[in-house]
Design a protein around this motif. Structure first.
Motif, PDB file in Angstrom:
ATOM      1  N   ILE A 108       0.844  -1.194   0.000  1.00 50.59           N
ATOM      2  CA  ILE A 108       0.000   0.000   0.000  1.00 50.59           C
ATOM      3  C   ILE A 108       0.880   1.245   0.000  1.00 50.59           C
ATOM      4  O   ILE A 108       1.664   1.462   0.923  1.00 50.59           O
ATOM      5  CB  ILE A 108      -0.964  -0.002   1.199  1.00 50.59           C
ATOM      6  CG1 ILE A 108      -1.900  -1.204   1.076  1.00 50.59           C
ATOM      7  CG2 ILE A 108      -1.750   1.308   1.269  1.00 50.59           C
ATOM      8  CD1 ILE A 108      -2.794  -1.429   2.259  1.00 50.59           C
ATOM      9  N   GLY A 109       0.764   2.033  -1.075  1.00 47.23           N
ATOM     10  CA  GLY A 109       1.485   3.301  -1.175  1.00 47.23           C
ATOM     11  C   GLY A 109       2.991   3.177  -1.196  1.00 47.23           C
ATOM     12  O   GLY A 109       3.684   4.126  -0.869  1.00 47.23           O
ATOM     13  N   GLY A 110       3.520   2.002  -1.532  1.00 45.80           N
ATOM     14  CA  GLY A 110       4.964   1.819  -1.583  1.00 45.80           C
ATOM     15  C   GLY A 110       5.594   1.401  -0.264  1.00 45.80           C
ATOM     16  O   GLY A 110       6.783   1.103  -0.206  1.00 45.80           O
ATOM     17  N   TRP A 111       4.800   1.365   0.824  1.00 44.16           N
ATOM     18  CA  TRP A 111       5.326   0.989   2.140  1.00 44.16           C
ATOM     19  C   TRP A 111       5.423  -0.524   2.230  1.00 44.16           C
ATOM     20  O   TRP A 111       4.437  -1.221   2.048  1.00 44.16           O
ATOM     21  CB  TRP A 111       4.428   1.534   3.245  1.00 44.16           C
ATOM     22  CG  TRP A 111       4.433   3.020   3.282  1.00 44.16           C
ATOM     23  CD1 TRP A 111       3.486   3.856   2.774  1.00 44.16           C
ATOM     24  CD2 TRP A 111       5.448   3.850   3.826  1.00 44.16           C
ATOM     25  NE1 TRP A 111       3.853   5.157   2.969  1.00 44.16           N
ATOM     26  CE2 TRP A 111       5.064   5.183   3.618  1.00 44.16           C
ATOM     27  CE3 TRP A 111       6.656   3.595   4.470  1.00 44.16           C
ATOM     28  CZ2 TRP A 111       5.837   6.250   4.031  1.00 44.16           C
ATOM     29  CZ3 TRP A 111       7.426   4.670   4.888  1.00 44.16           C
ATOM     30  CH2 TRP A 111       7.015   5.983   4.669  1.00 44.16           C
ATOM     31  N   PHE A 144       2.074  -2.562   9.673  1.00 43.42           N
ATOM     32  CA  PHE A 144       0.855  -2.526   8.866  1.00 43.42           C
ATOM     33  C   PHE A 144       0.816  -3.764   7.985  1.00 43.42           C
ATOM     34  O   PHE A 144       1.805  -4.497   7.892  1.00 43.42           O
ATOM     35  CB  PHE A 144       0.792  -1.251   8.010  1.00 43.42           C
ATOM     36  CG  PHE A 144       2.107  -0.875   7.389  1.00 43.42           C
ATOM     37  CD1 PHE A 144       2.608  -1.548   6.283  1.00 43.42           C
ATOM     38  CD2 PHE A 144       2.875   0.150   7.926  1.00 43.42           C
ATOM     39  CE1 PHE A 144       3.827  -1.217   5.724  1.00 43.42           C
ATOM     40  CE2 PHE A 144       4.102   0.493   7.368  1.00 43.42           C
ATOM     41  CZ  PHE A 144       4.575  -0.194   6.268  1.00 43.42           C
ATOM     42  N   ASP A 145      -0.321  -4.004   7.394  1.00 40.83           N
ATOM     43  CA  ASP A 145      -0.507  -5.132   6.477  1.00 40.83           C
ATOM     44  C   ASP A 145      -0.959  -4.614   5.133  1.00 40.83           C
ATOM     45  O   ASP A 145      -1.807  -3.726   5.099  1.00 40.83           O
ATOM     46  CB  ASP A 145      -1.556  -6.104   7.028  1.00 40.83           C
ATOM     47  CG  ASP A 145      -1.068  -6.842   8.263  1.00 40.83           C
ATOM     48  OD1 ASP A 145       0.010  -7.446   8.175  1.00 40.83           O
ATOM     49  OD2 ASP A 145      -1.754  -6.795   9.292  1.00 40.83           O
ATOM     50  N   PRO A 146      -0.444  -5.136   4.037  1.00 43.41           N
ATOM     51  CA  PRO A 146       0.624  -6.130   4.002  1.00 43.41           C
ATOM     52  C   PRO A 146       1.977  -5.487   4.250  1.00 43.41           C
ATOM     53  O   PRO A 146       2.152  -4.291   4.048  1.00 43.41           O
ATOM     54  CB  PRO A 146       0.542  -6.672   2.572  1.00 43.41           C
ATOM     55  CG  PRO A 146       0.037  -5.510   1.769  1.00 43.41           C
ATOM     56  CD  PRO A 146      -0.896  -4.761   2.683  1.00 43.41           C
ATOM     57  N   SER A 147       2.923  -6.287   4.687  1.00 47.22           N
ATOM     58  CA  SER A 147       4.302  -5.837   4.810  1.00 47.22           C
ATOM     59  C   SER A 147       5.224  -7.045   4.666  1.00 47.22           C
ATOM     60  O   SER A 147       4.835  -8.168   4.966  1.00 47.22           O
ATOM     61  CB  SER A 147       4.541  -5.122   6.142  1.00 47.22           C
ATOM     62  OG  SER A 147       4.338  -5.999   7.220  1.00 47.22           O
ATOM     63  N   VAL A 148       6.427  -6.793   4.206  1.00 47.36           N
ATOM     64  CA  VAL A 148       7.423  -7.849   4.080  1.00 47.36           C
ATOM     65  C   VAL A 148       7.931  -8.225   5.467  1.00 47.36           C
ATOM     66  O   VAL A 148       8.117  -9.396   5.778  1.00 47.36           O
ATOM     67  CB  VAL A 148       8.577  -7.407   3.158  1.00 47.36           C
ATOM     68  CG1 VAL A 148       9.695  -8.434   3.126  1.00 47.36           C
ATOM     69  CG2 VAL A 148       8.054  -7.149   1.744  1.00 47.36           C
ATOM     70  N   VAL A 149       8.158  -7.205   6.299  1.00 45.12           N
ATOM     71  CA  VAL A 149       8.532  -7.395   7.693  1.00 45.12           C
ATOM     72  C   VAL A 149       7.607  -6.534   8.530  1.00 45.12           C
ATOM     73  O   VAL A 149       7.560  -5.316   8.352  1.00 45.12           O
ATOM     74  CB  VAL A 149      10.006  -6.994   7.957  1.00 45.12           C
ATOM     75  CG1 VAL A 149      10.336  -7.091   9.434  1.00 45.12           C
ATOM     76  CG2 VAL A 149      10.949  -7.830   7.122  1.00 45.12           C
ATOM     77  N   LYS A 150       6.851  -7.161   9.429  1.00 48.10           N
ATOM     78  CA  LYS A 150       5.947  -6.408  10.299  1.00 48.10           C
ATOM     79  C   LYS A 150       6.700  -6.066  11.588  1.00 48.10           C
ATOM     80  O   LYS A 150       7.118  -6.954  12.320  1.00 48.10           O
ATOM     81  CB  LYS A 150       4.700  -7.226  10.603  1.00 48.10           C
ATOM     82  CG  LYS A 150       3.644  -6.442  11.347  1.00 48.10           C
ATOM     83  CD  LYS A 150       2.350  -7.219  11.393  1.00 48.10           C
ATOM     84  CE  LYS A 150       1.306  -6.519  12.208  1.00 48.10           C
ATOM     85  NZ  LYS A 150       0.706  -5.389  11.551  1.00 48.10           N
ATOM     86  N   THR A 151       6.899  -4.754  11.801  1.00 52.28           N
ATOM     87  CA  THR A 151       7.623  -4.281  12.980  1.00 52.28           C
ATOM     88  C   THR A 151       7.132  -2.891  13.346  1.00 52.28           C
ATOM     89  O   THR A 151       6.739  -2.128  12.464  1.00 52.28           O
ATOM     90  CB  THR A 151       9.151  -4.251  12.728  1.00 52.28           C
ATOM     91  OG1 THR A 151       9.803  -3.746  13.908  1.00 52.28           O
ATOM     92  CG2 THR A 151       9.521  -3.393  11.530  1.00 52.28           C
ATOM     93  N   ASP A 152       7.164  -2.582  14.637  1.00 51.65           N
ATOM     94  CA  ASP A 152       6.822  -1.215  15.044  1.00 51.65           C
ATOM     95  C   ASP A 152       8.079  -0.369  15.249  1.00 51.65           C
ATOM     96  O   ASP A 152       8.011   0.783  15.637  1.00 51.65           O
ATOM     97  CB  ASP A 152       5.936  -1.203  16.290  1.00 51.65           C
ATOM     98  CG  ASP A 152       6.602  -1.806  17.514  1.00 51.65           C
ATOM     99  OD1 ASP A 152       7.778  -2.242  17.431  1.00 51.65           O
ATOM    100  OD2 ASP A 152       5.948  -1.858  18.572  1.00 51.65           O
TER     101      ASP A 152
END
Length: 109
Positions: A12-15, A20-28
């Motif tokens: 989503i939007g290049g992120w 957030f989802d989707p993500s390659v690595v989910k981290t805060d």
């Protein structure tokens, strides 16, 4: 060893890294995105209360912080700094935000 493949078009939007989802690595801990803009694209004036934002101009020319920036420029924006964005030419940016803070974008009139 397993291998996983992703495509930026599915993000989503290049992120592609962050809380957030989707993500390659989910981290805060941080966010990473590759953003492509056409000449004339703009983002409204805004600021972040929590996140520091680091932008690398990969290609093109942009206006941020009331200044023009070109290829290779690294722009660091501290929390609380009001910023607006304009692509002066077609442009590609890599953006890192530290930390990945949900709902941390505040629009300014």
């Amino acid at each position: 060893m397993s291998e996983t493949s992703y495509n930026l078009d599915n993000m989503i939007g290049g992120w592609f890294v962050g809380d957030f989802d989707p993500s390659v690595v989910k981290t805060d801990a941080f966010e990473v995105g590759v953003k492509s803009y056409k000449a004339g694209d703009r983002d409204a004036r805004h600021y972040h209360k929590i996140a520091r934002e680091i932008t690398l101009v990969v290609s093109g020319r942009i206006r941020m912080l009331d200044r023009e920036w070109g290829e290779g420029s690294l722009i660091v924006i501290e929390p609380g700094t009001v910023n607006a964005f304009e692509a002066l030419t077609d442009a590609t940016l890599t953006v890192v935000k530290i930390p990945s803070a949900k709902n941390d974008k505040y629009l300014v009139d």
